[in-house]
Design an enzyme around this catalytic site. Sequence first.
Site, PDB file in Angstrom:
ATOM      1  N   GLU A  51       0.847  -1.303   0.034  1.00  0.00           N
ATOM      2  CA  GLU A  51       0.094   0.167  -0.068  1.00  0.00           C
ATOM      3  C   GLU A  51       0.894   1.190   0.139  1.00  0.00           C
ATOM      4  O   GLU A  51       1.675   1.371   0.962  1.00  0.00           O
ATOM      5  CB  GLU A  51      -0.850  -0.114   1.319  1.00  0.00           C
ATOM      6  CG  GLU A  51      -1.911  -0.959   1.377  1.00  0.00           C
ATOM      7  CD  GLU A  51      -2.821  -1.137   2.531  1.00  0.00           C
ATOM      8  OE1 GLU A  51      -3.742  -1.374   2.430  1.00  0.00           O
ATOM      9  OE2 GLU A  51      -2.258  -0.511   3.432  1.00  0.00           O
ATOM     10  N   ASP A  62      -5.261   8.897  10.232  1.00  0.00           N
ATOM     11  CA  ASP A  62      -4.041   8.437  10.480  1.00  0.00           C
ATOM     12  C   ASP A  62      -3.384   8.736  11.910  1.00  0.00           C
ATOM     13  O   ASP A  62      -3.772  10.191  12.323  1.00  0.00           O
ATOM     14  CB  ASP A  62      -2.952   9.080   9.422  1.00  0.00           C
ATOM     15  CG  ASP A  62      -3.141   8.155   8.345  1.00  0.00           C
ATOM     16  OD1 ASP A  62      -3.044   6.738   8.405  1.00  0.00           O
ATOM     17  OD2 ASP A  62      -3.456   8.750   7.309  1.00  0.00           O
TER      18      ASP A  62
END
Length: 270
Positions: A51, A62
């Site tokens: 990824e 995040d």
Amino acid sequence: MPHLPATTPLDIQLRRPYTSLGVFLPAGMTDSADEQRTIDALADNGVDLFEIGVPCRTPFLDGPVIASAYYEALARGTHVRDVLGTVSYASRRAPVVVMPYWESVALYRPRRFAREMKTVGAAGIMVVDLPDAQARTWADTLAEAGLSSPRLVPPHTTDDTLAQACATASGWLYAPAAAHEPTGYQGPLDLAAPARSVRRLRKASALPVVAGIGISTPALARAVAPLVNGVMVGSLIVGALASTGREAAAGLVADFATAVGTPVAEASHG
């Protein structure tokens, strides 16, 4: 709606009888030569899928490790055109799913973003904050480009939203192991919760299921692996790259690869 070919790089990788290991790597953490050495080291130690994260100024999903990596990449001048180089190199070692926020896609223009990522070898693009209003058009855009459209499906997703996600997804469905946490979560996991989430996704779709977010140790990866087609790890590897270096990160990848190298349970495909 255009359809992807029946067999894609993600299908080949994720439909094998063993759980695949995916590793998240933000583009632009270092210069391109060093980044290529990192990709090679991680691939050599057991990565089945990459990824590749697109640096974003507001990575609100995040945690601090990936957010910091993004900020540093942006400070170094990393742009989508630089991410193309990262994807090009990584795709020579394993199938690549690009992971941008919608802001980056919209600014670059969706069709251009998809077309150029396909040109450099990407297998798919998973927009982590894909707006519901854009989901169908985006899925069509990716299909036209020959790319898979994995979808992130949190456990609290309503039945209606789940149906829409499945209708606009290809490649895989992504099930966060930690339901309400950002990337990098290292606390305890109630393993019954991701098991329920995975069963729900498998009832809703025949797509492979990948788990990530909160799988912070090889032991947790080993516990989750039989339930899913792929396990994704990110912050632990990114943190090791930033603090202790490539060799330590590659060693962690090897540990996770050993942990997930287990047959996928027959029941998990039902």
